[in-house]
Design a protein around this motif. Sequence first.
Motif, short mmCIF file in Angstrom:
data_model
loop_
_atom_site.label_atom_id
_atom_site.label_comp_id
_atom_site.label_asym_id
_atom_site.label_seq_id
_atom_site.Cartn_x
_atom_site.Cartn_y
_atom_site.Cartn_z
N ARG A 136 -5.29 -7.12 7.54
CA ARG A 136 -4.13 -6.69 6.74
C ARG A 136 -3.73 -5.25 7.01
NH1 ARG A 136 -0.40 -4.72 4.81
NH2 ARG A 136 0.62 -5.14 2.82
N ILE A 137 -4.72 -4.37 7.18
CA ILE A 137 -4.36 -2.95 7.38
C ILE A 137 -4.77 -2.43 8.76
CG2 ILE A 137 -4.26 -2.40 4.93
CD1 ILE A 137 -7.02 -1.07 5.25
N TRP A 192 -12.99 0.07 0.63
CA TRP A 192 -13.03 -1.13 -0.20
C TRP A 192 -14.50 -1.49 -0.42
CZ3 TRP A 192 -9.00 -3.68 3.39
CH2 TRP A 192 -7.74 -3.68 2.78
N GLN A 223 -10.36 3.34 4.58
CA GLN A 223 -10.75 3.60 5.97
C GLN A 223 -11.73 2.56 6.49
OE1 GLN A 223 -12.29 7.58 6.24
NE2 GLN A 223 -10.41 8.48 5.46
N PHE A 280 0.85 -1.18 0.00
CA PHE A 280 0.00 0.00 0.00
C PHE A 280 0.89 1.23 0.00
CE2 PHE A 280 -2.63 -3.37 1.48
CZ PHE A 280 -3.87 -3.09 0.93
N TRP A 294 -2.46 4.96 -0.87
CA TRP A 294 -3.90 4.83 -0.65
C TRP A 294 -4.15 3.65 0.27
CZ3 TRP A 294 -7.81 1.19 -1.43
CH2 TRP A 294 -9.12 1.67 -1.26
N THR A 295 -4.88 3.91 1.34
CA THR A 295 -5.31 2.86 2.26
C THR A 295 -6.76 3.15 2.63
OG1 THR A 295 -3.06 2.73 3.16
CG2 THR A 295 -4.80 1.67 4.43
N THR A 325 -5.29 -1.93 -3.87
CA THR A 325 -4.38 -0.85 -3.48
C THR A 325 -4.77 0.51 -4.04
OG1 THR A 325 -2.95 -1.43 -5.34
CG2 THR A 325 -2.42 -2.42 -3.18
#
Length: 173
Positions: free
Chosen positions: A135-136, A104, A28, A22, A25-26, A90
């Motif tokens: 993952r994030i 997402w 929320q 990443f 951009w990630t 991503t």
Amino acid sequence: MNIIGKGFLILDFEKYVHDLQFNGWTPQFVVVHNTSVPTQTLYKSWHDKPNWSGEQWIKNLQDYYQKLGWSGGPHLFVGYDKIWVFNPLTIHGTHTPSWNKFTWGVETIAEFDTEPFANGVSNNLIAALAILHSRIGLNPADYKLGVRGLHFHKEDKATTHKDCPGKHLVKSL
């Protein structure tokens, strides 16, 4: 429009997501949808057709979204059989009016107003959501509308899909 167009079993999807980088951009939070068309029943029936392939179905979706003028689409299509990566995870996609730029989008291949949340799609969705959140470092239960936590499409006040993802998919937090 660049798509990934690959279907994964849960463990392969976990590895795929783990290996992503990443850079800039990630998301929320995650927004869950249902396709309505195809229903889970229709999607399953396609598998019996001699020349059907999931990869071709994904390419057909790409054509469909391009004709709508979209620059992307939902990130995932989750079926009873596989977790299909459509839009790259991503970068932002297109799936709900208010939150595209920072979420997402996860479509479930079913019509949850008439079909049960079961038959493999439930296992794959729960796994996909757990993998993405882990993952994030997102917490699906830490909910604030439009800010964080697991969302359903119908929670976007700007959407016309006021029942999505359907009455049989219930969010319990």
